[in-house]
Design an enzyme around this catalytic site. Structure first.
Site, PDB file in Angstrom:
ATOM      1  N   ALA A 169      83.352  30.726  94.488  1.00 44.74           N
ATOM      2  CA  ALA A 169      82.788  32.026  94.843  1.00 44.74           C
ATOM      3  C   ALA A 169      81.468  32.266  94.123  1.00 44.74           C
ATOM      4  O   ALA A 169      81.183  31.671  93.083  1.00 44.74           O
ATOM      5  CB  ALA A 169      83.775  33.137  94.479  1.00 44.74           C
ATOM      6  N   GLY A 214      86.893  28.524  96.025  1.00 48.89           N
ATOM      7  CA  GLY A 214      86.776  28.736  97.463  1.00 48.89           C
ATOM      8  C   GLY A 214      86.436  27.466  98.216  1.00 48.89           C
ATOM      9  O   GLY A 214      86.788  27.312  99.392  1.00 48.89           O
ATOM     10  N   GLU A 228      89.707  25.830  98.763  1.00 47.65           N
ATOM     11  CA  GLU A 228      90.431  26.576  99.796  1.00 47.65           C
ATOM     12  C   GLU A 228      89.864  26.289 101.182  1.00 47.65           C
ATOM     13  O   GLU A 228      90.613  26.226 102.169  1.00 47.65           O
ATOM     14  CB  GLU A 228      90.378  28.068  99.478  1.00 47.65           C
ATOM     15  CG  GLU A 228      91.175  28.429  98.230  1.00 47.65           C
ATOM     16  CD  GLU A 228      91.061  29.883  97.842  1.00 47.65           C
ATOM     17  OE1 GLU A 228      92.087  30.567  97.793  1.00 47.65           O
ATOM     18  OE2 GLU A 228      89.928  30.340  97.580  1.00 47.65           O
ATOM     19  N   GLU A 266      90.293  29.451  89.272  1.00 46.78           N
ATOM     20  CA  GLU A 266      90.110  30.900  89.179  1.00 46.78           C
ATOM     21  C   GLU A 266      90.817  31.522  87.987  1.00 46.78           C
ATOM     22  O   GLU A 266      90.324  32.490  87.387  1.00 46.78           O
ATOM     23  CB  GLU A 266      90.588  31.575  90.468  1.00 46.78           C
ATOM     24  CG  GLU A 266      89.653  31.434  91.661  1.00 46.78           C
ATOM     25  CD  GLU A 266      89.875  30.153  92.444  1.00 46.78           C
ATOM     26  OE1 GLU A 266      89.314  30.025  93.546  1.00 46.78           O
ATOM     27  OE2 GLU A 266      90.601  29.257  91.956  1.00 46.78           O
TER      28      GLU A 266
END
Length: 432
Positions: free
Chosen positions: A71, A127, A130, A152
């Site tokens: 992110a 991210g 992901e 994270e």
């Protein structure tokens, strides 16, 4: 040939075999991150893909060193300010709607009815990992930099793009928890053996391998979207999570909410259907992002680290070291003032050279902050007084340091002087 929507954070290329390459290549940056703009464009692409006639998709990076580093944490801090400026009754909804966009976009991508393969030749973190997990087929280059990870928790957050749901479904709870809780990374044959990657290729061959898979006319569906599929370890999820939760709370004394939130996501989400599970994940994320610990840890351990690295390159301001030394002296973590104060430091999460054995007490497992919620003791009062003195010392230096230098000083205070990361230092984040 022009194909698909007009994108700026991604590039689209169409092959003669009608495979579209979605190339993550943020302009003006050496590293791809999921910014607000990138998230929006991913959703636009997924909508287009569903009604297109392409054979399938190969996702790859336009950067040489990484796929995607996660992110945009600077934008995340801005989002935090936006959420917390709203009325308390509106914050959960605002947080959910803002941060669910990535999860929603990834879900649209994997359910668009087209086979999606991803070619990973560098870091796929947060991210970025992901994003890869939302592909139906993952090809990994056999290179040290080609790595999957969900770090994270190390900055006080949880993977909110479906990571807490896809990873355990793919590789099982036992293998997933070190990645989710401890920032463990998987690469090479280990990633293939775990079930995270489907193919391991020589460097430079991963894109061709991903394209071959797309052209093989495979089933364009995730395991969890197939009829009658269920997670094999869902029936024992509560037992496994309870054991991990007990051990984790004994280690952290309840100061760090992210591991607890991650365990909640897995325990609650794994028995659910996938669309419900990612909404459960985001409901938990929306609560977590409003807490002080993630903000403090992002500002100190991420932004502060970047500022510290910049300072080292241009020449560290000597005032930073002087400020940290004065504040550390005022805190007096390595004090000789008695066992009770040392124990108070240890319970509050400070690193001490003479750590005493601190028994886990379930009373503080759900505490917001130890110094707010633990019953008053003489050691606690001594620690409060030390922190007040340290705050006064830090305040005297704030006007002598700019924003970047204050964050760098907090990074040093946390990483070298034993100050707990959840408090975020005293120069930029403070205790407020």
């Amino acid at each position: 040939m022009t194909v698909g929507p007009v994108l700026k954070q991604f590039r689209l290329e169409l092959t003669e075999q009608h495979v579209v390459h979605l190339i993550f290549d943020m302009p003006g940056r050496t590293m791809n991150v999921f910014s607000n703009a990138a998230i929006e464009e991913l959703g636009l692409f997924a909508d287009w893909l569903k009604q297109s006639d392409v054979a399938g998709v190969v996702i790859r990076s336009g950067k040489s060193i990484a796929f995607c580093a996660g992110a945009d944490l600077a934008e995340l801090e801005t989002a935090y300010d936006m959420i917390m400026a709203a009325a308390p009754a509106d914050r959960d909804r605002l947080a959910f709607n803002h941060f669910f966009r990535l999860s929603h976009g990834l879900r649209k991508l994997e359910t668009a009815g087209k086979p999606v393969a991803v070619a990973i030749a560098g870091l796929a973190l947060g991210g970025g990992c992901e994003f890869a997990l939302a592909a139906h087929h993952r090809v990994l280059a056999d290179h040290p930099q080609a790595t999957f990870g969900l770090p994270e928790s190390l900055v006080g957050l949880l993977p909110g793009g479906g990571g807490t749901q896809r990873l355990p479904r793919l590789i099982g709870i036992e293998a997933a928890l070190p990645v989710l809780l401890d920032g463990a990374r998987l690469k090479g044959q280990e990633a293939v053996s775990a079930g995270l990657a489907h193919e391991l290729t020589a460097p430079g061959e991963e894109v061709a391998a991903a394209e071959r898979w797309v052209l093989s006319r495979p089933l364009a569906a995730q395991p969890w979207d197939r009829l009658a599929w269920h997670a094999s370890d869902a029936p024992r999820v509560s037992v496994e999570i309870a054991e991990k939760r007990s051990k984790m709370l004994a280690e952290t004394l309840g100061h760090y909410p992210a591991p607890t939130a991650i365990l909640d996501c897995v325990e609650q989400g794994l028995p659910q259907d996938f669309d419900t599970a990612i909404r459960t994940e985001m409901q938990i994320f929306a609560k977590l992002i409003q807490r002080r610990e993630p903000r403090n840890m992002i500002r100190t351990l991420f932004l502060g680290r970047l500022d510290h690295e910049r300072q080292k390159k241009v020449g560290m301001n000597p005032k930073i070291a002087a400020a940290v030394a004065e504040v550390s002296k005022a805190v007096g973590v390595q004090s000789e003032c008695g066992k009770e104060l040392v124990e108070a430091f240890a319970r509050a999460g400070f690193r001490v050279e003479r750590p005493c054995k601190v028994e886990f007490d379930g009373r503080i497992a759900g505490a917001v902050y130890w110094h707010d919620d633990e019953p008053r003791t003489w050691g606690k009062e001594l620690l409060r007084a030390r922190l007040a003195d340290a705050e006064i010392a830090a305040a005297s230096w704030r006007t002598q340091l700019d924003d970047s230098e204050r964050r760098a000083a907090d990074y040093v205070l946390v990483t070298q002087a034993g100050f707990p990361a959840y408090l975020g230092g005293l120069f930029a984040a403070g205790l407020s």
